[in-house]
Design a protein around this motif. Structure first.
Motif, PDB file in Angstrom:
ATOM      1  N   CYS A 245       0.825  -1.214   0.000  1.00 53.36           N
ATOM      2  CA  CYS A 245       0.000   0.000   0.000  1.00 53.36           C
ATOM      3  C   CYS A 245       0.859   1.264   0.000  1.00 53.36           C
ATOM      4  CB  CYS A 245      -0.965   0.013   1.192  1.00 53.36           C
ATOM      5  SG  CYS A 245      -2.150  -1.338   1.186  1.00 53.36           S
ATOM      6  N   LEU A 246       2.036   1.162  -0.614  1.00 55.57           N
ATOM      7  CA  LEU A 246       2.901   2.324  -0.793  1.00 55.57           C
ATOM      8  C   LEU A 246       2.709   2.945  -2.177  1.00 55.57           C
ATOM      9  CD1 LEU A 246       6.164   0.804   0.721  1.00 55.57           C
ATOM     10  CD2 LEU A 246       4.619   2.438   1.825  1.00 55.57           C
ATOM     11  N   ASP A 247       2.020   2.226  -3.048  1.00 53.22           N
ATOM     12  CA  ASP A 247       1.749   2.687  -4.407  1.00 53.22           C
ATOM     13  C   ASP A 247       0.419   2.091  -4.829  1.00 53.22           C
ATOM     14  OD1 ASP A 247       2.060   3.908  -6.851  1.00 53.22           O
ATOM     15  OD2 ASP A 247       3.535   2.485  -7.629  1.00 53.22           O
ATOM     16  N   VAL A 248      -0.158   2.603  -5.895  1.00 53.35           N
ATOM     17  CA  VAL A 248      -1.439   2.099  -6.385  1.00 53.35           C
ATOM     18  C   VAL A 248      -1.277   1.686  -7.847  1.00 53.35           C
ATOM     19  CG1 VAL A 248      -2.850   3.453  -4.804  1.00 53.35           C
ATOM     20  CG2 VAL A 248      -2.172   4.437  -6.989  1.00 53.35           C
ATOM     21  N   PRO A 249      -1.996   0.648  -8.263  1.00 52.55           N
ATOM     22  CA  PRO A 249      -1.882   0.224  -9.655  1.00 52.55           C
ATOM     23  C   PRO A 249      -2.553   1.213 -10.599  1.00 52.55           C
ATOM     24  CG  PRO A 249      -3.575  -1.053  -8.539  1.00 52.55           C
ATOM     25  CD  PRO A 249      -2.895  -0.213  -7.482  1.00 52.55           C
ATOM     26  N   THR A 250      -2.105   1.227 -11.830  1.00 48.98           N
ATOM     27  CA  THR A 250      -2.751   2.014 -12.870  1.00 48.98           C
ATOM     28  C   THR A 250      -4.096   1.393 -13.232  1.00 48.98           C
ATOM     29  OG1 THR A 250      -0.552   2.557 -13.723  1.00 48.98           O
ATOM     30  CG2 THR A 250      -2.419   3.011 -15.165  1.00 48.98           C
ATOM     31  N   ALA A 251      -4.152   0.074 -13.190  1.00 53.25           N
ATOM     32  CA  ALA A 251      -5.389  -0.655 -13.460  1.00 53.25           C
ATOM     33  C   ALA A 251      -5.293  -2.018 -12.792  1.00 53.25           C
ATOM     34  CB  ALA A 251      -5.615  -0.803 -14.964  1.00 53.25           C
ATOM     35  N   GLY A 252      -6.446  -2.650 -12.584  1.00 48.57           N
ATOM     36  CA  GLY A 252      -6.464  -3.970 -11.971  1.00 48.57           C
ATOM     37  C   GLY A 252      -6.996  -3.924 -10.551  1.00 48.57           C
TER      38      GLY A 252
END
Length: 234
Positions: free
Chosen positions: A62-69
C-alpha cells in the motif's frame, strides 16, 4: 477469487498494471499480473532488475497504487480505501523489512522498534514491553540501547525484523532483506525468516538471489512486468 477454509486469500491481485510517465510516453512496469497468496505462505518474488519486483512489492505494501487492476488484502479492495485507511492498513496489517534497514539513526534499537506502536497509540509501558520481546525474539535484546551506528549490519536487520513484527502484522514484506549483508549474515537473517514462517507468519520477499529464494516454499518469477513462472518448492 479463490476461497480457502472459508477465508479469502490474504492477497488477491488480478490483472494488475502499473506504468510510469516518461516524457510524452508511459513506461509499463507491470503488465497484467494476477496471483493469490494465502495465510501462512512463504513466497519469493524474483526476476532481473526492471522486471517489476519492487513495483509489485510497493503495491502490496500500500505504498503505491496500480494504474489498473484489482488488489484485495484480506478480502478488502485496497483501491476503494482512503489514504487514511491505507495508512491504517500499513500500520496494523503489514510489517516491512527493507534492504537498507531504514532505522532512525538517532534512536536506539528499542525506540526504533517502538515506532509502529507509538503511531498506533499503544501505552508507553506496554509499548516498551512488546518492543523488548520483539528484540529478544530475533536475538538482539542485548542491543536494545544501542543506536544503529553501534551495531553490525546483521544486528540492524534483526532490529528491522523486530520492528516489522511488533504490531503482529498479517503479512511481512521483505525487500532484498539480505542485500546489504555478507553471505554468512544473510543466512542468519533467512534462518530467522524461516522460523517466523514456521510459526505461522505469512512472508513475501523480493530477491534477485536464487539461494535466498530457495528458502521459500513458492517462487513467483517476473519478467518484463508479467509472471513468467509460479512454482511451489518441494
Amino acid at each position: 477469487m479463490r476461497i480457502t477454509n472459508n477465508h479469502p486469500p490474504l492477497i488477491y491481485i488480478e490483472d494488475l498494471h502499473r506504468s510510469f510517465p516518461m516524457g510524452d510516453d508511459r513506461i509499463p512496469a507491470l503488465r497484467g499480473v494476477s496471483a493469490t497468496i494465502n495465510r501462512g505462505e512463504y513466497v519469493a518474488v524474483t526476476g532481473r532488475s526492471g522486471s517489476g519486483k519492487s513495483t509489485l512489492m510497493n503495491i502490496l505494501g500500500c505504498l503505491d497504487v496500480p494504474t489498473a487492476g484489482t488488489y484485495a488484502l484480506d478480502g478488502r479492495p485496497v483501491g476503494a480505501l482512503s489514504d487514511d485507511e491505507q495508512a491504517f492498513i500499513r500500520n496494523r496489517m503489514i510489517g516491512f523489512v527493507f534492504q537498507a534497514f531504514n532505522l532512525l539513526p538517532r534512536m536506539d534499537a528499542l525506540h526504533n522498534v517502538e515506532l509502529p506502536l507509538l503511531y498506533r497509540g499503544t501505552d508507553g509501558k506496554d509499548r516498551r514491553r512488546r518492543s523488548m520481546e520483539a528484540l529478544e525474539a530475533v536475538g538482539v535484546g542485548d542491543r536494545a540501547r544501542h543506536r544503529p551506528n553501534e551495531m553490525s549490519g546483521g544486528q540492524r536487520q534483526r532490529v528491522a525484523i523486530a520492528r516489522a513484527l511488533v504490531n503482529e502484522p498479517s503479512i511481512i514484506l521483505a525487500d532484498e532483506p539480505t542485500g546489504n549483508l555478507d553471505s554468512g549474515t544473510g543466512e542468519e537473517i533467512m534462518a530467522i525468516l524461516d522460523r517466523l514462517n514456521g510459526d505461522g507468519h505469512t512472508i513475501v520477499l523480493v530477491t534477485h538471489e536464487e539461494h535466498v529464494a530457495m528458502h521459500c516454499k513458492r517462487i513467483i518469477h517476473l519478467r518484463d512486468g508479467v509472471i513468467e513462472a509460479d512454482r511451489s518448492i518441494a
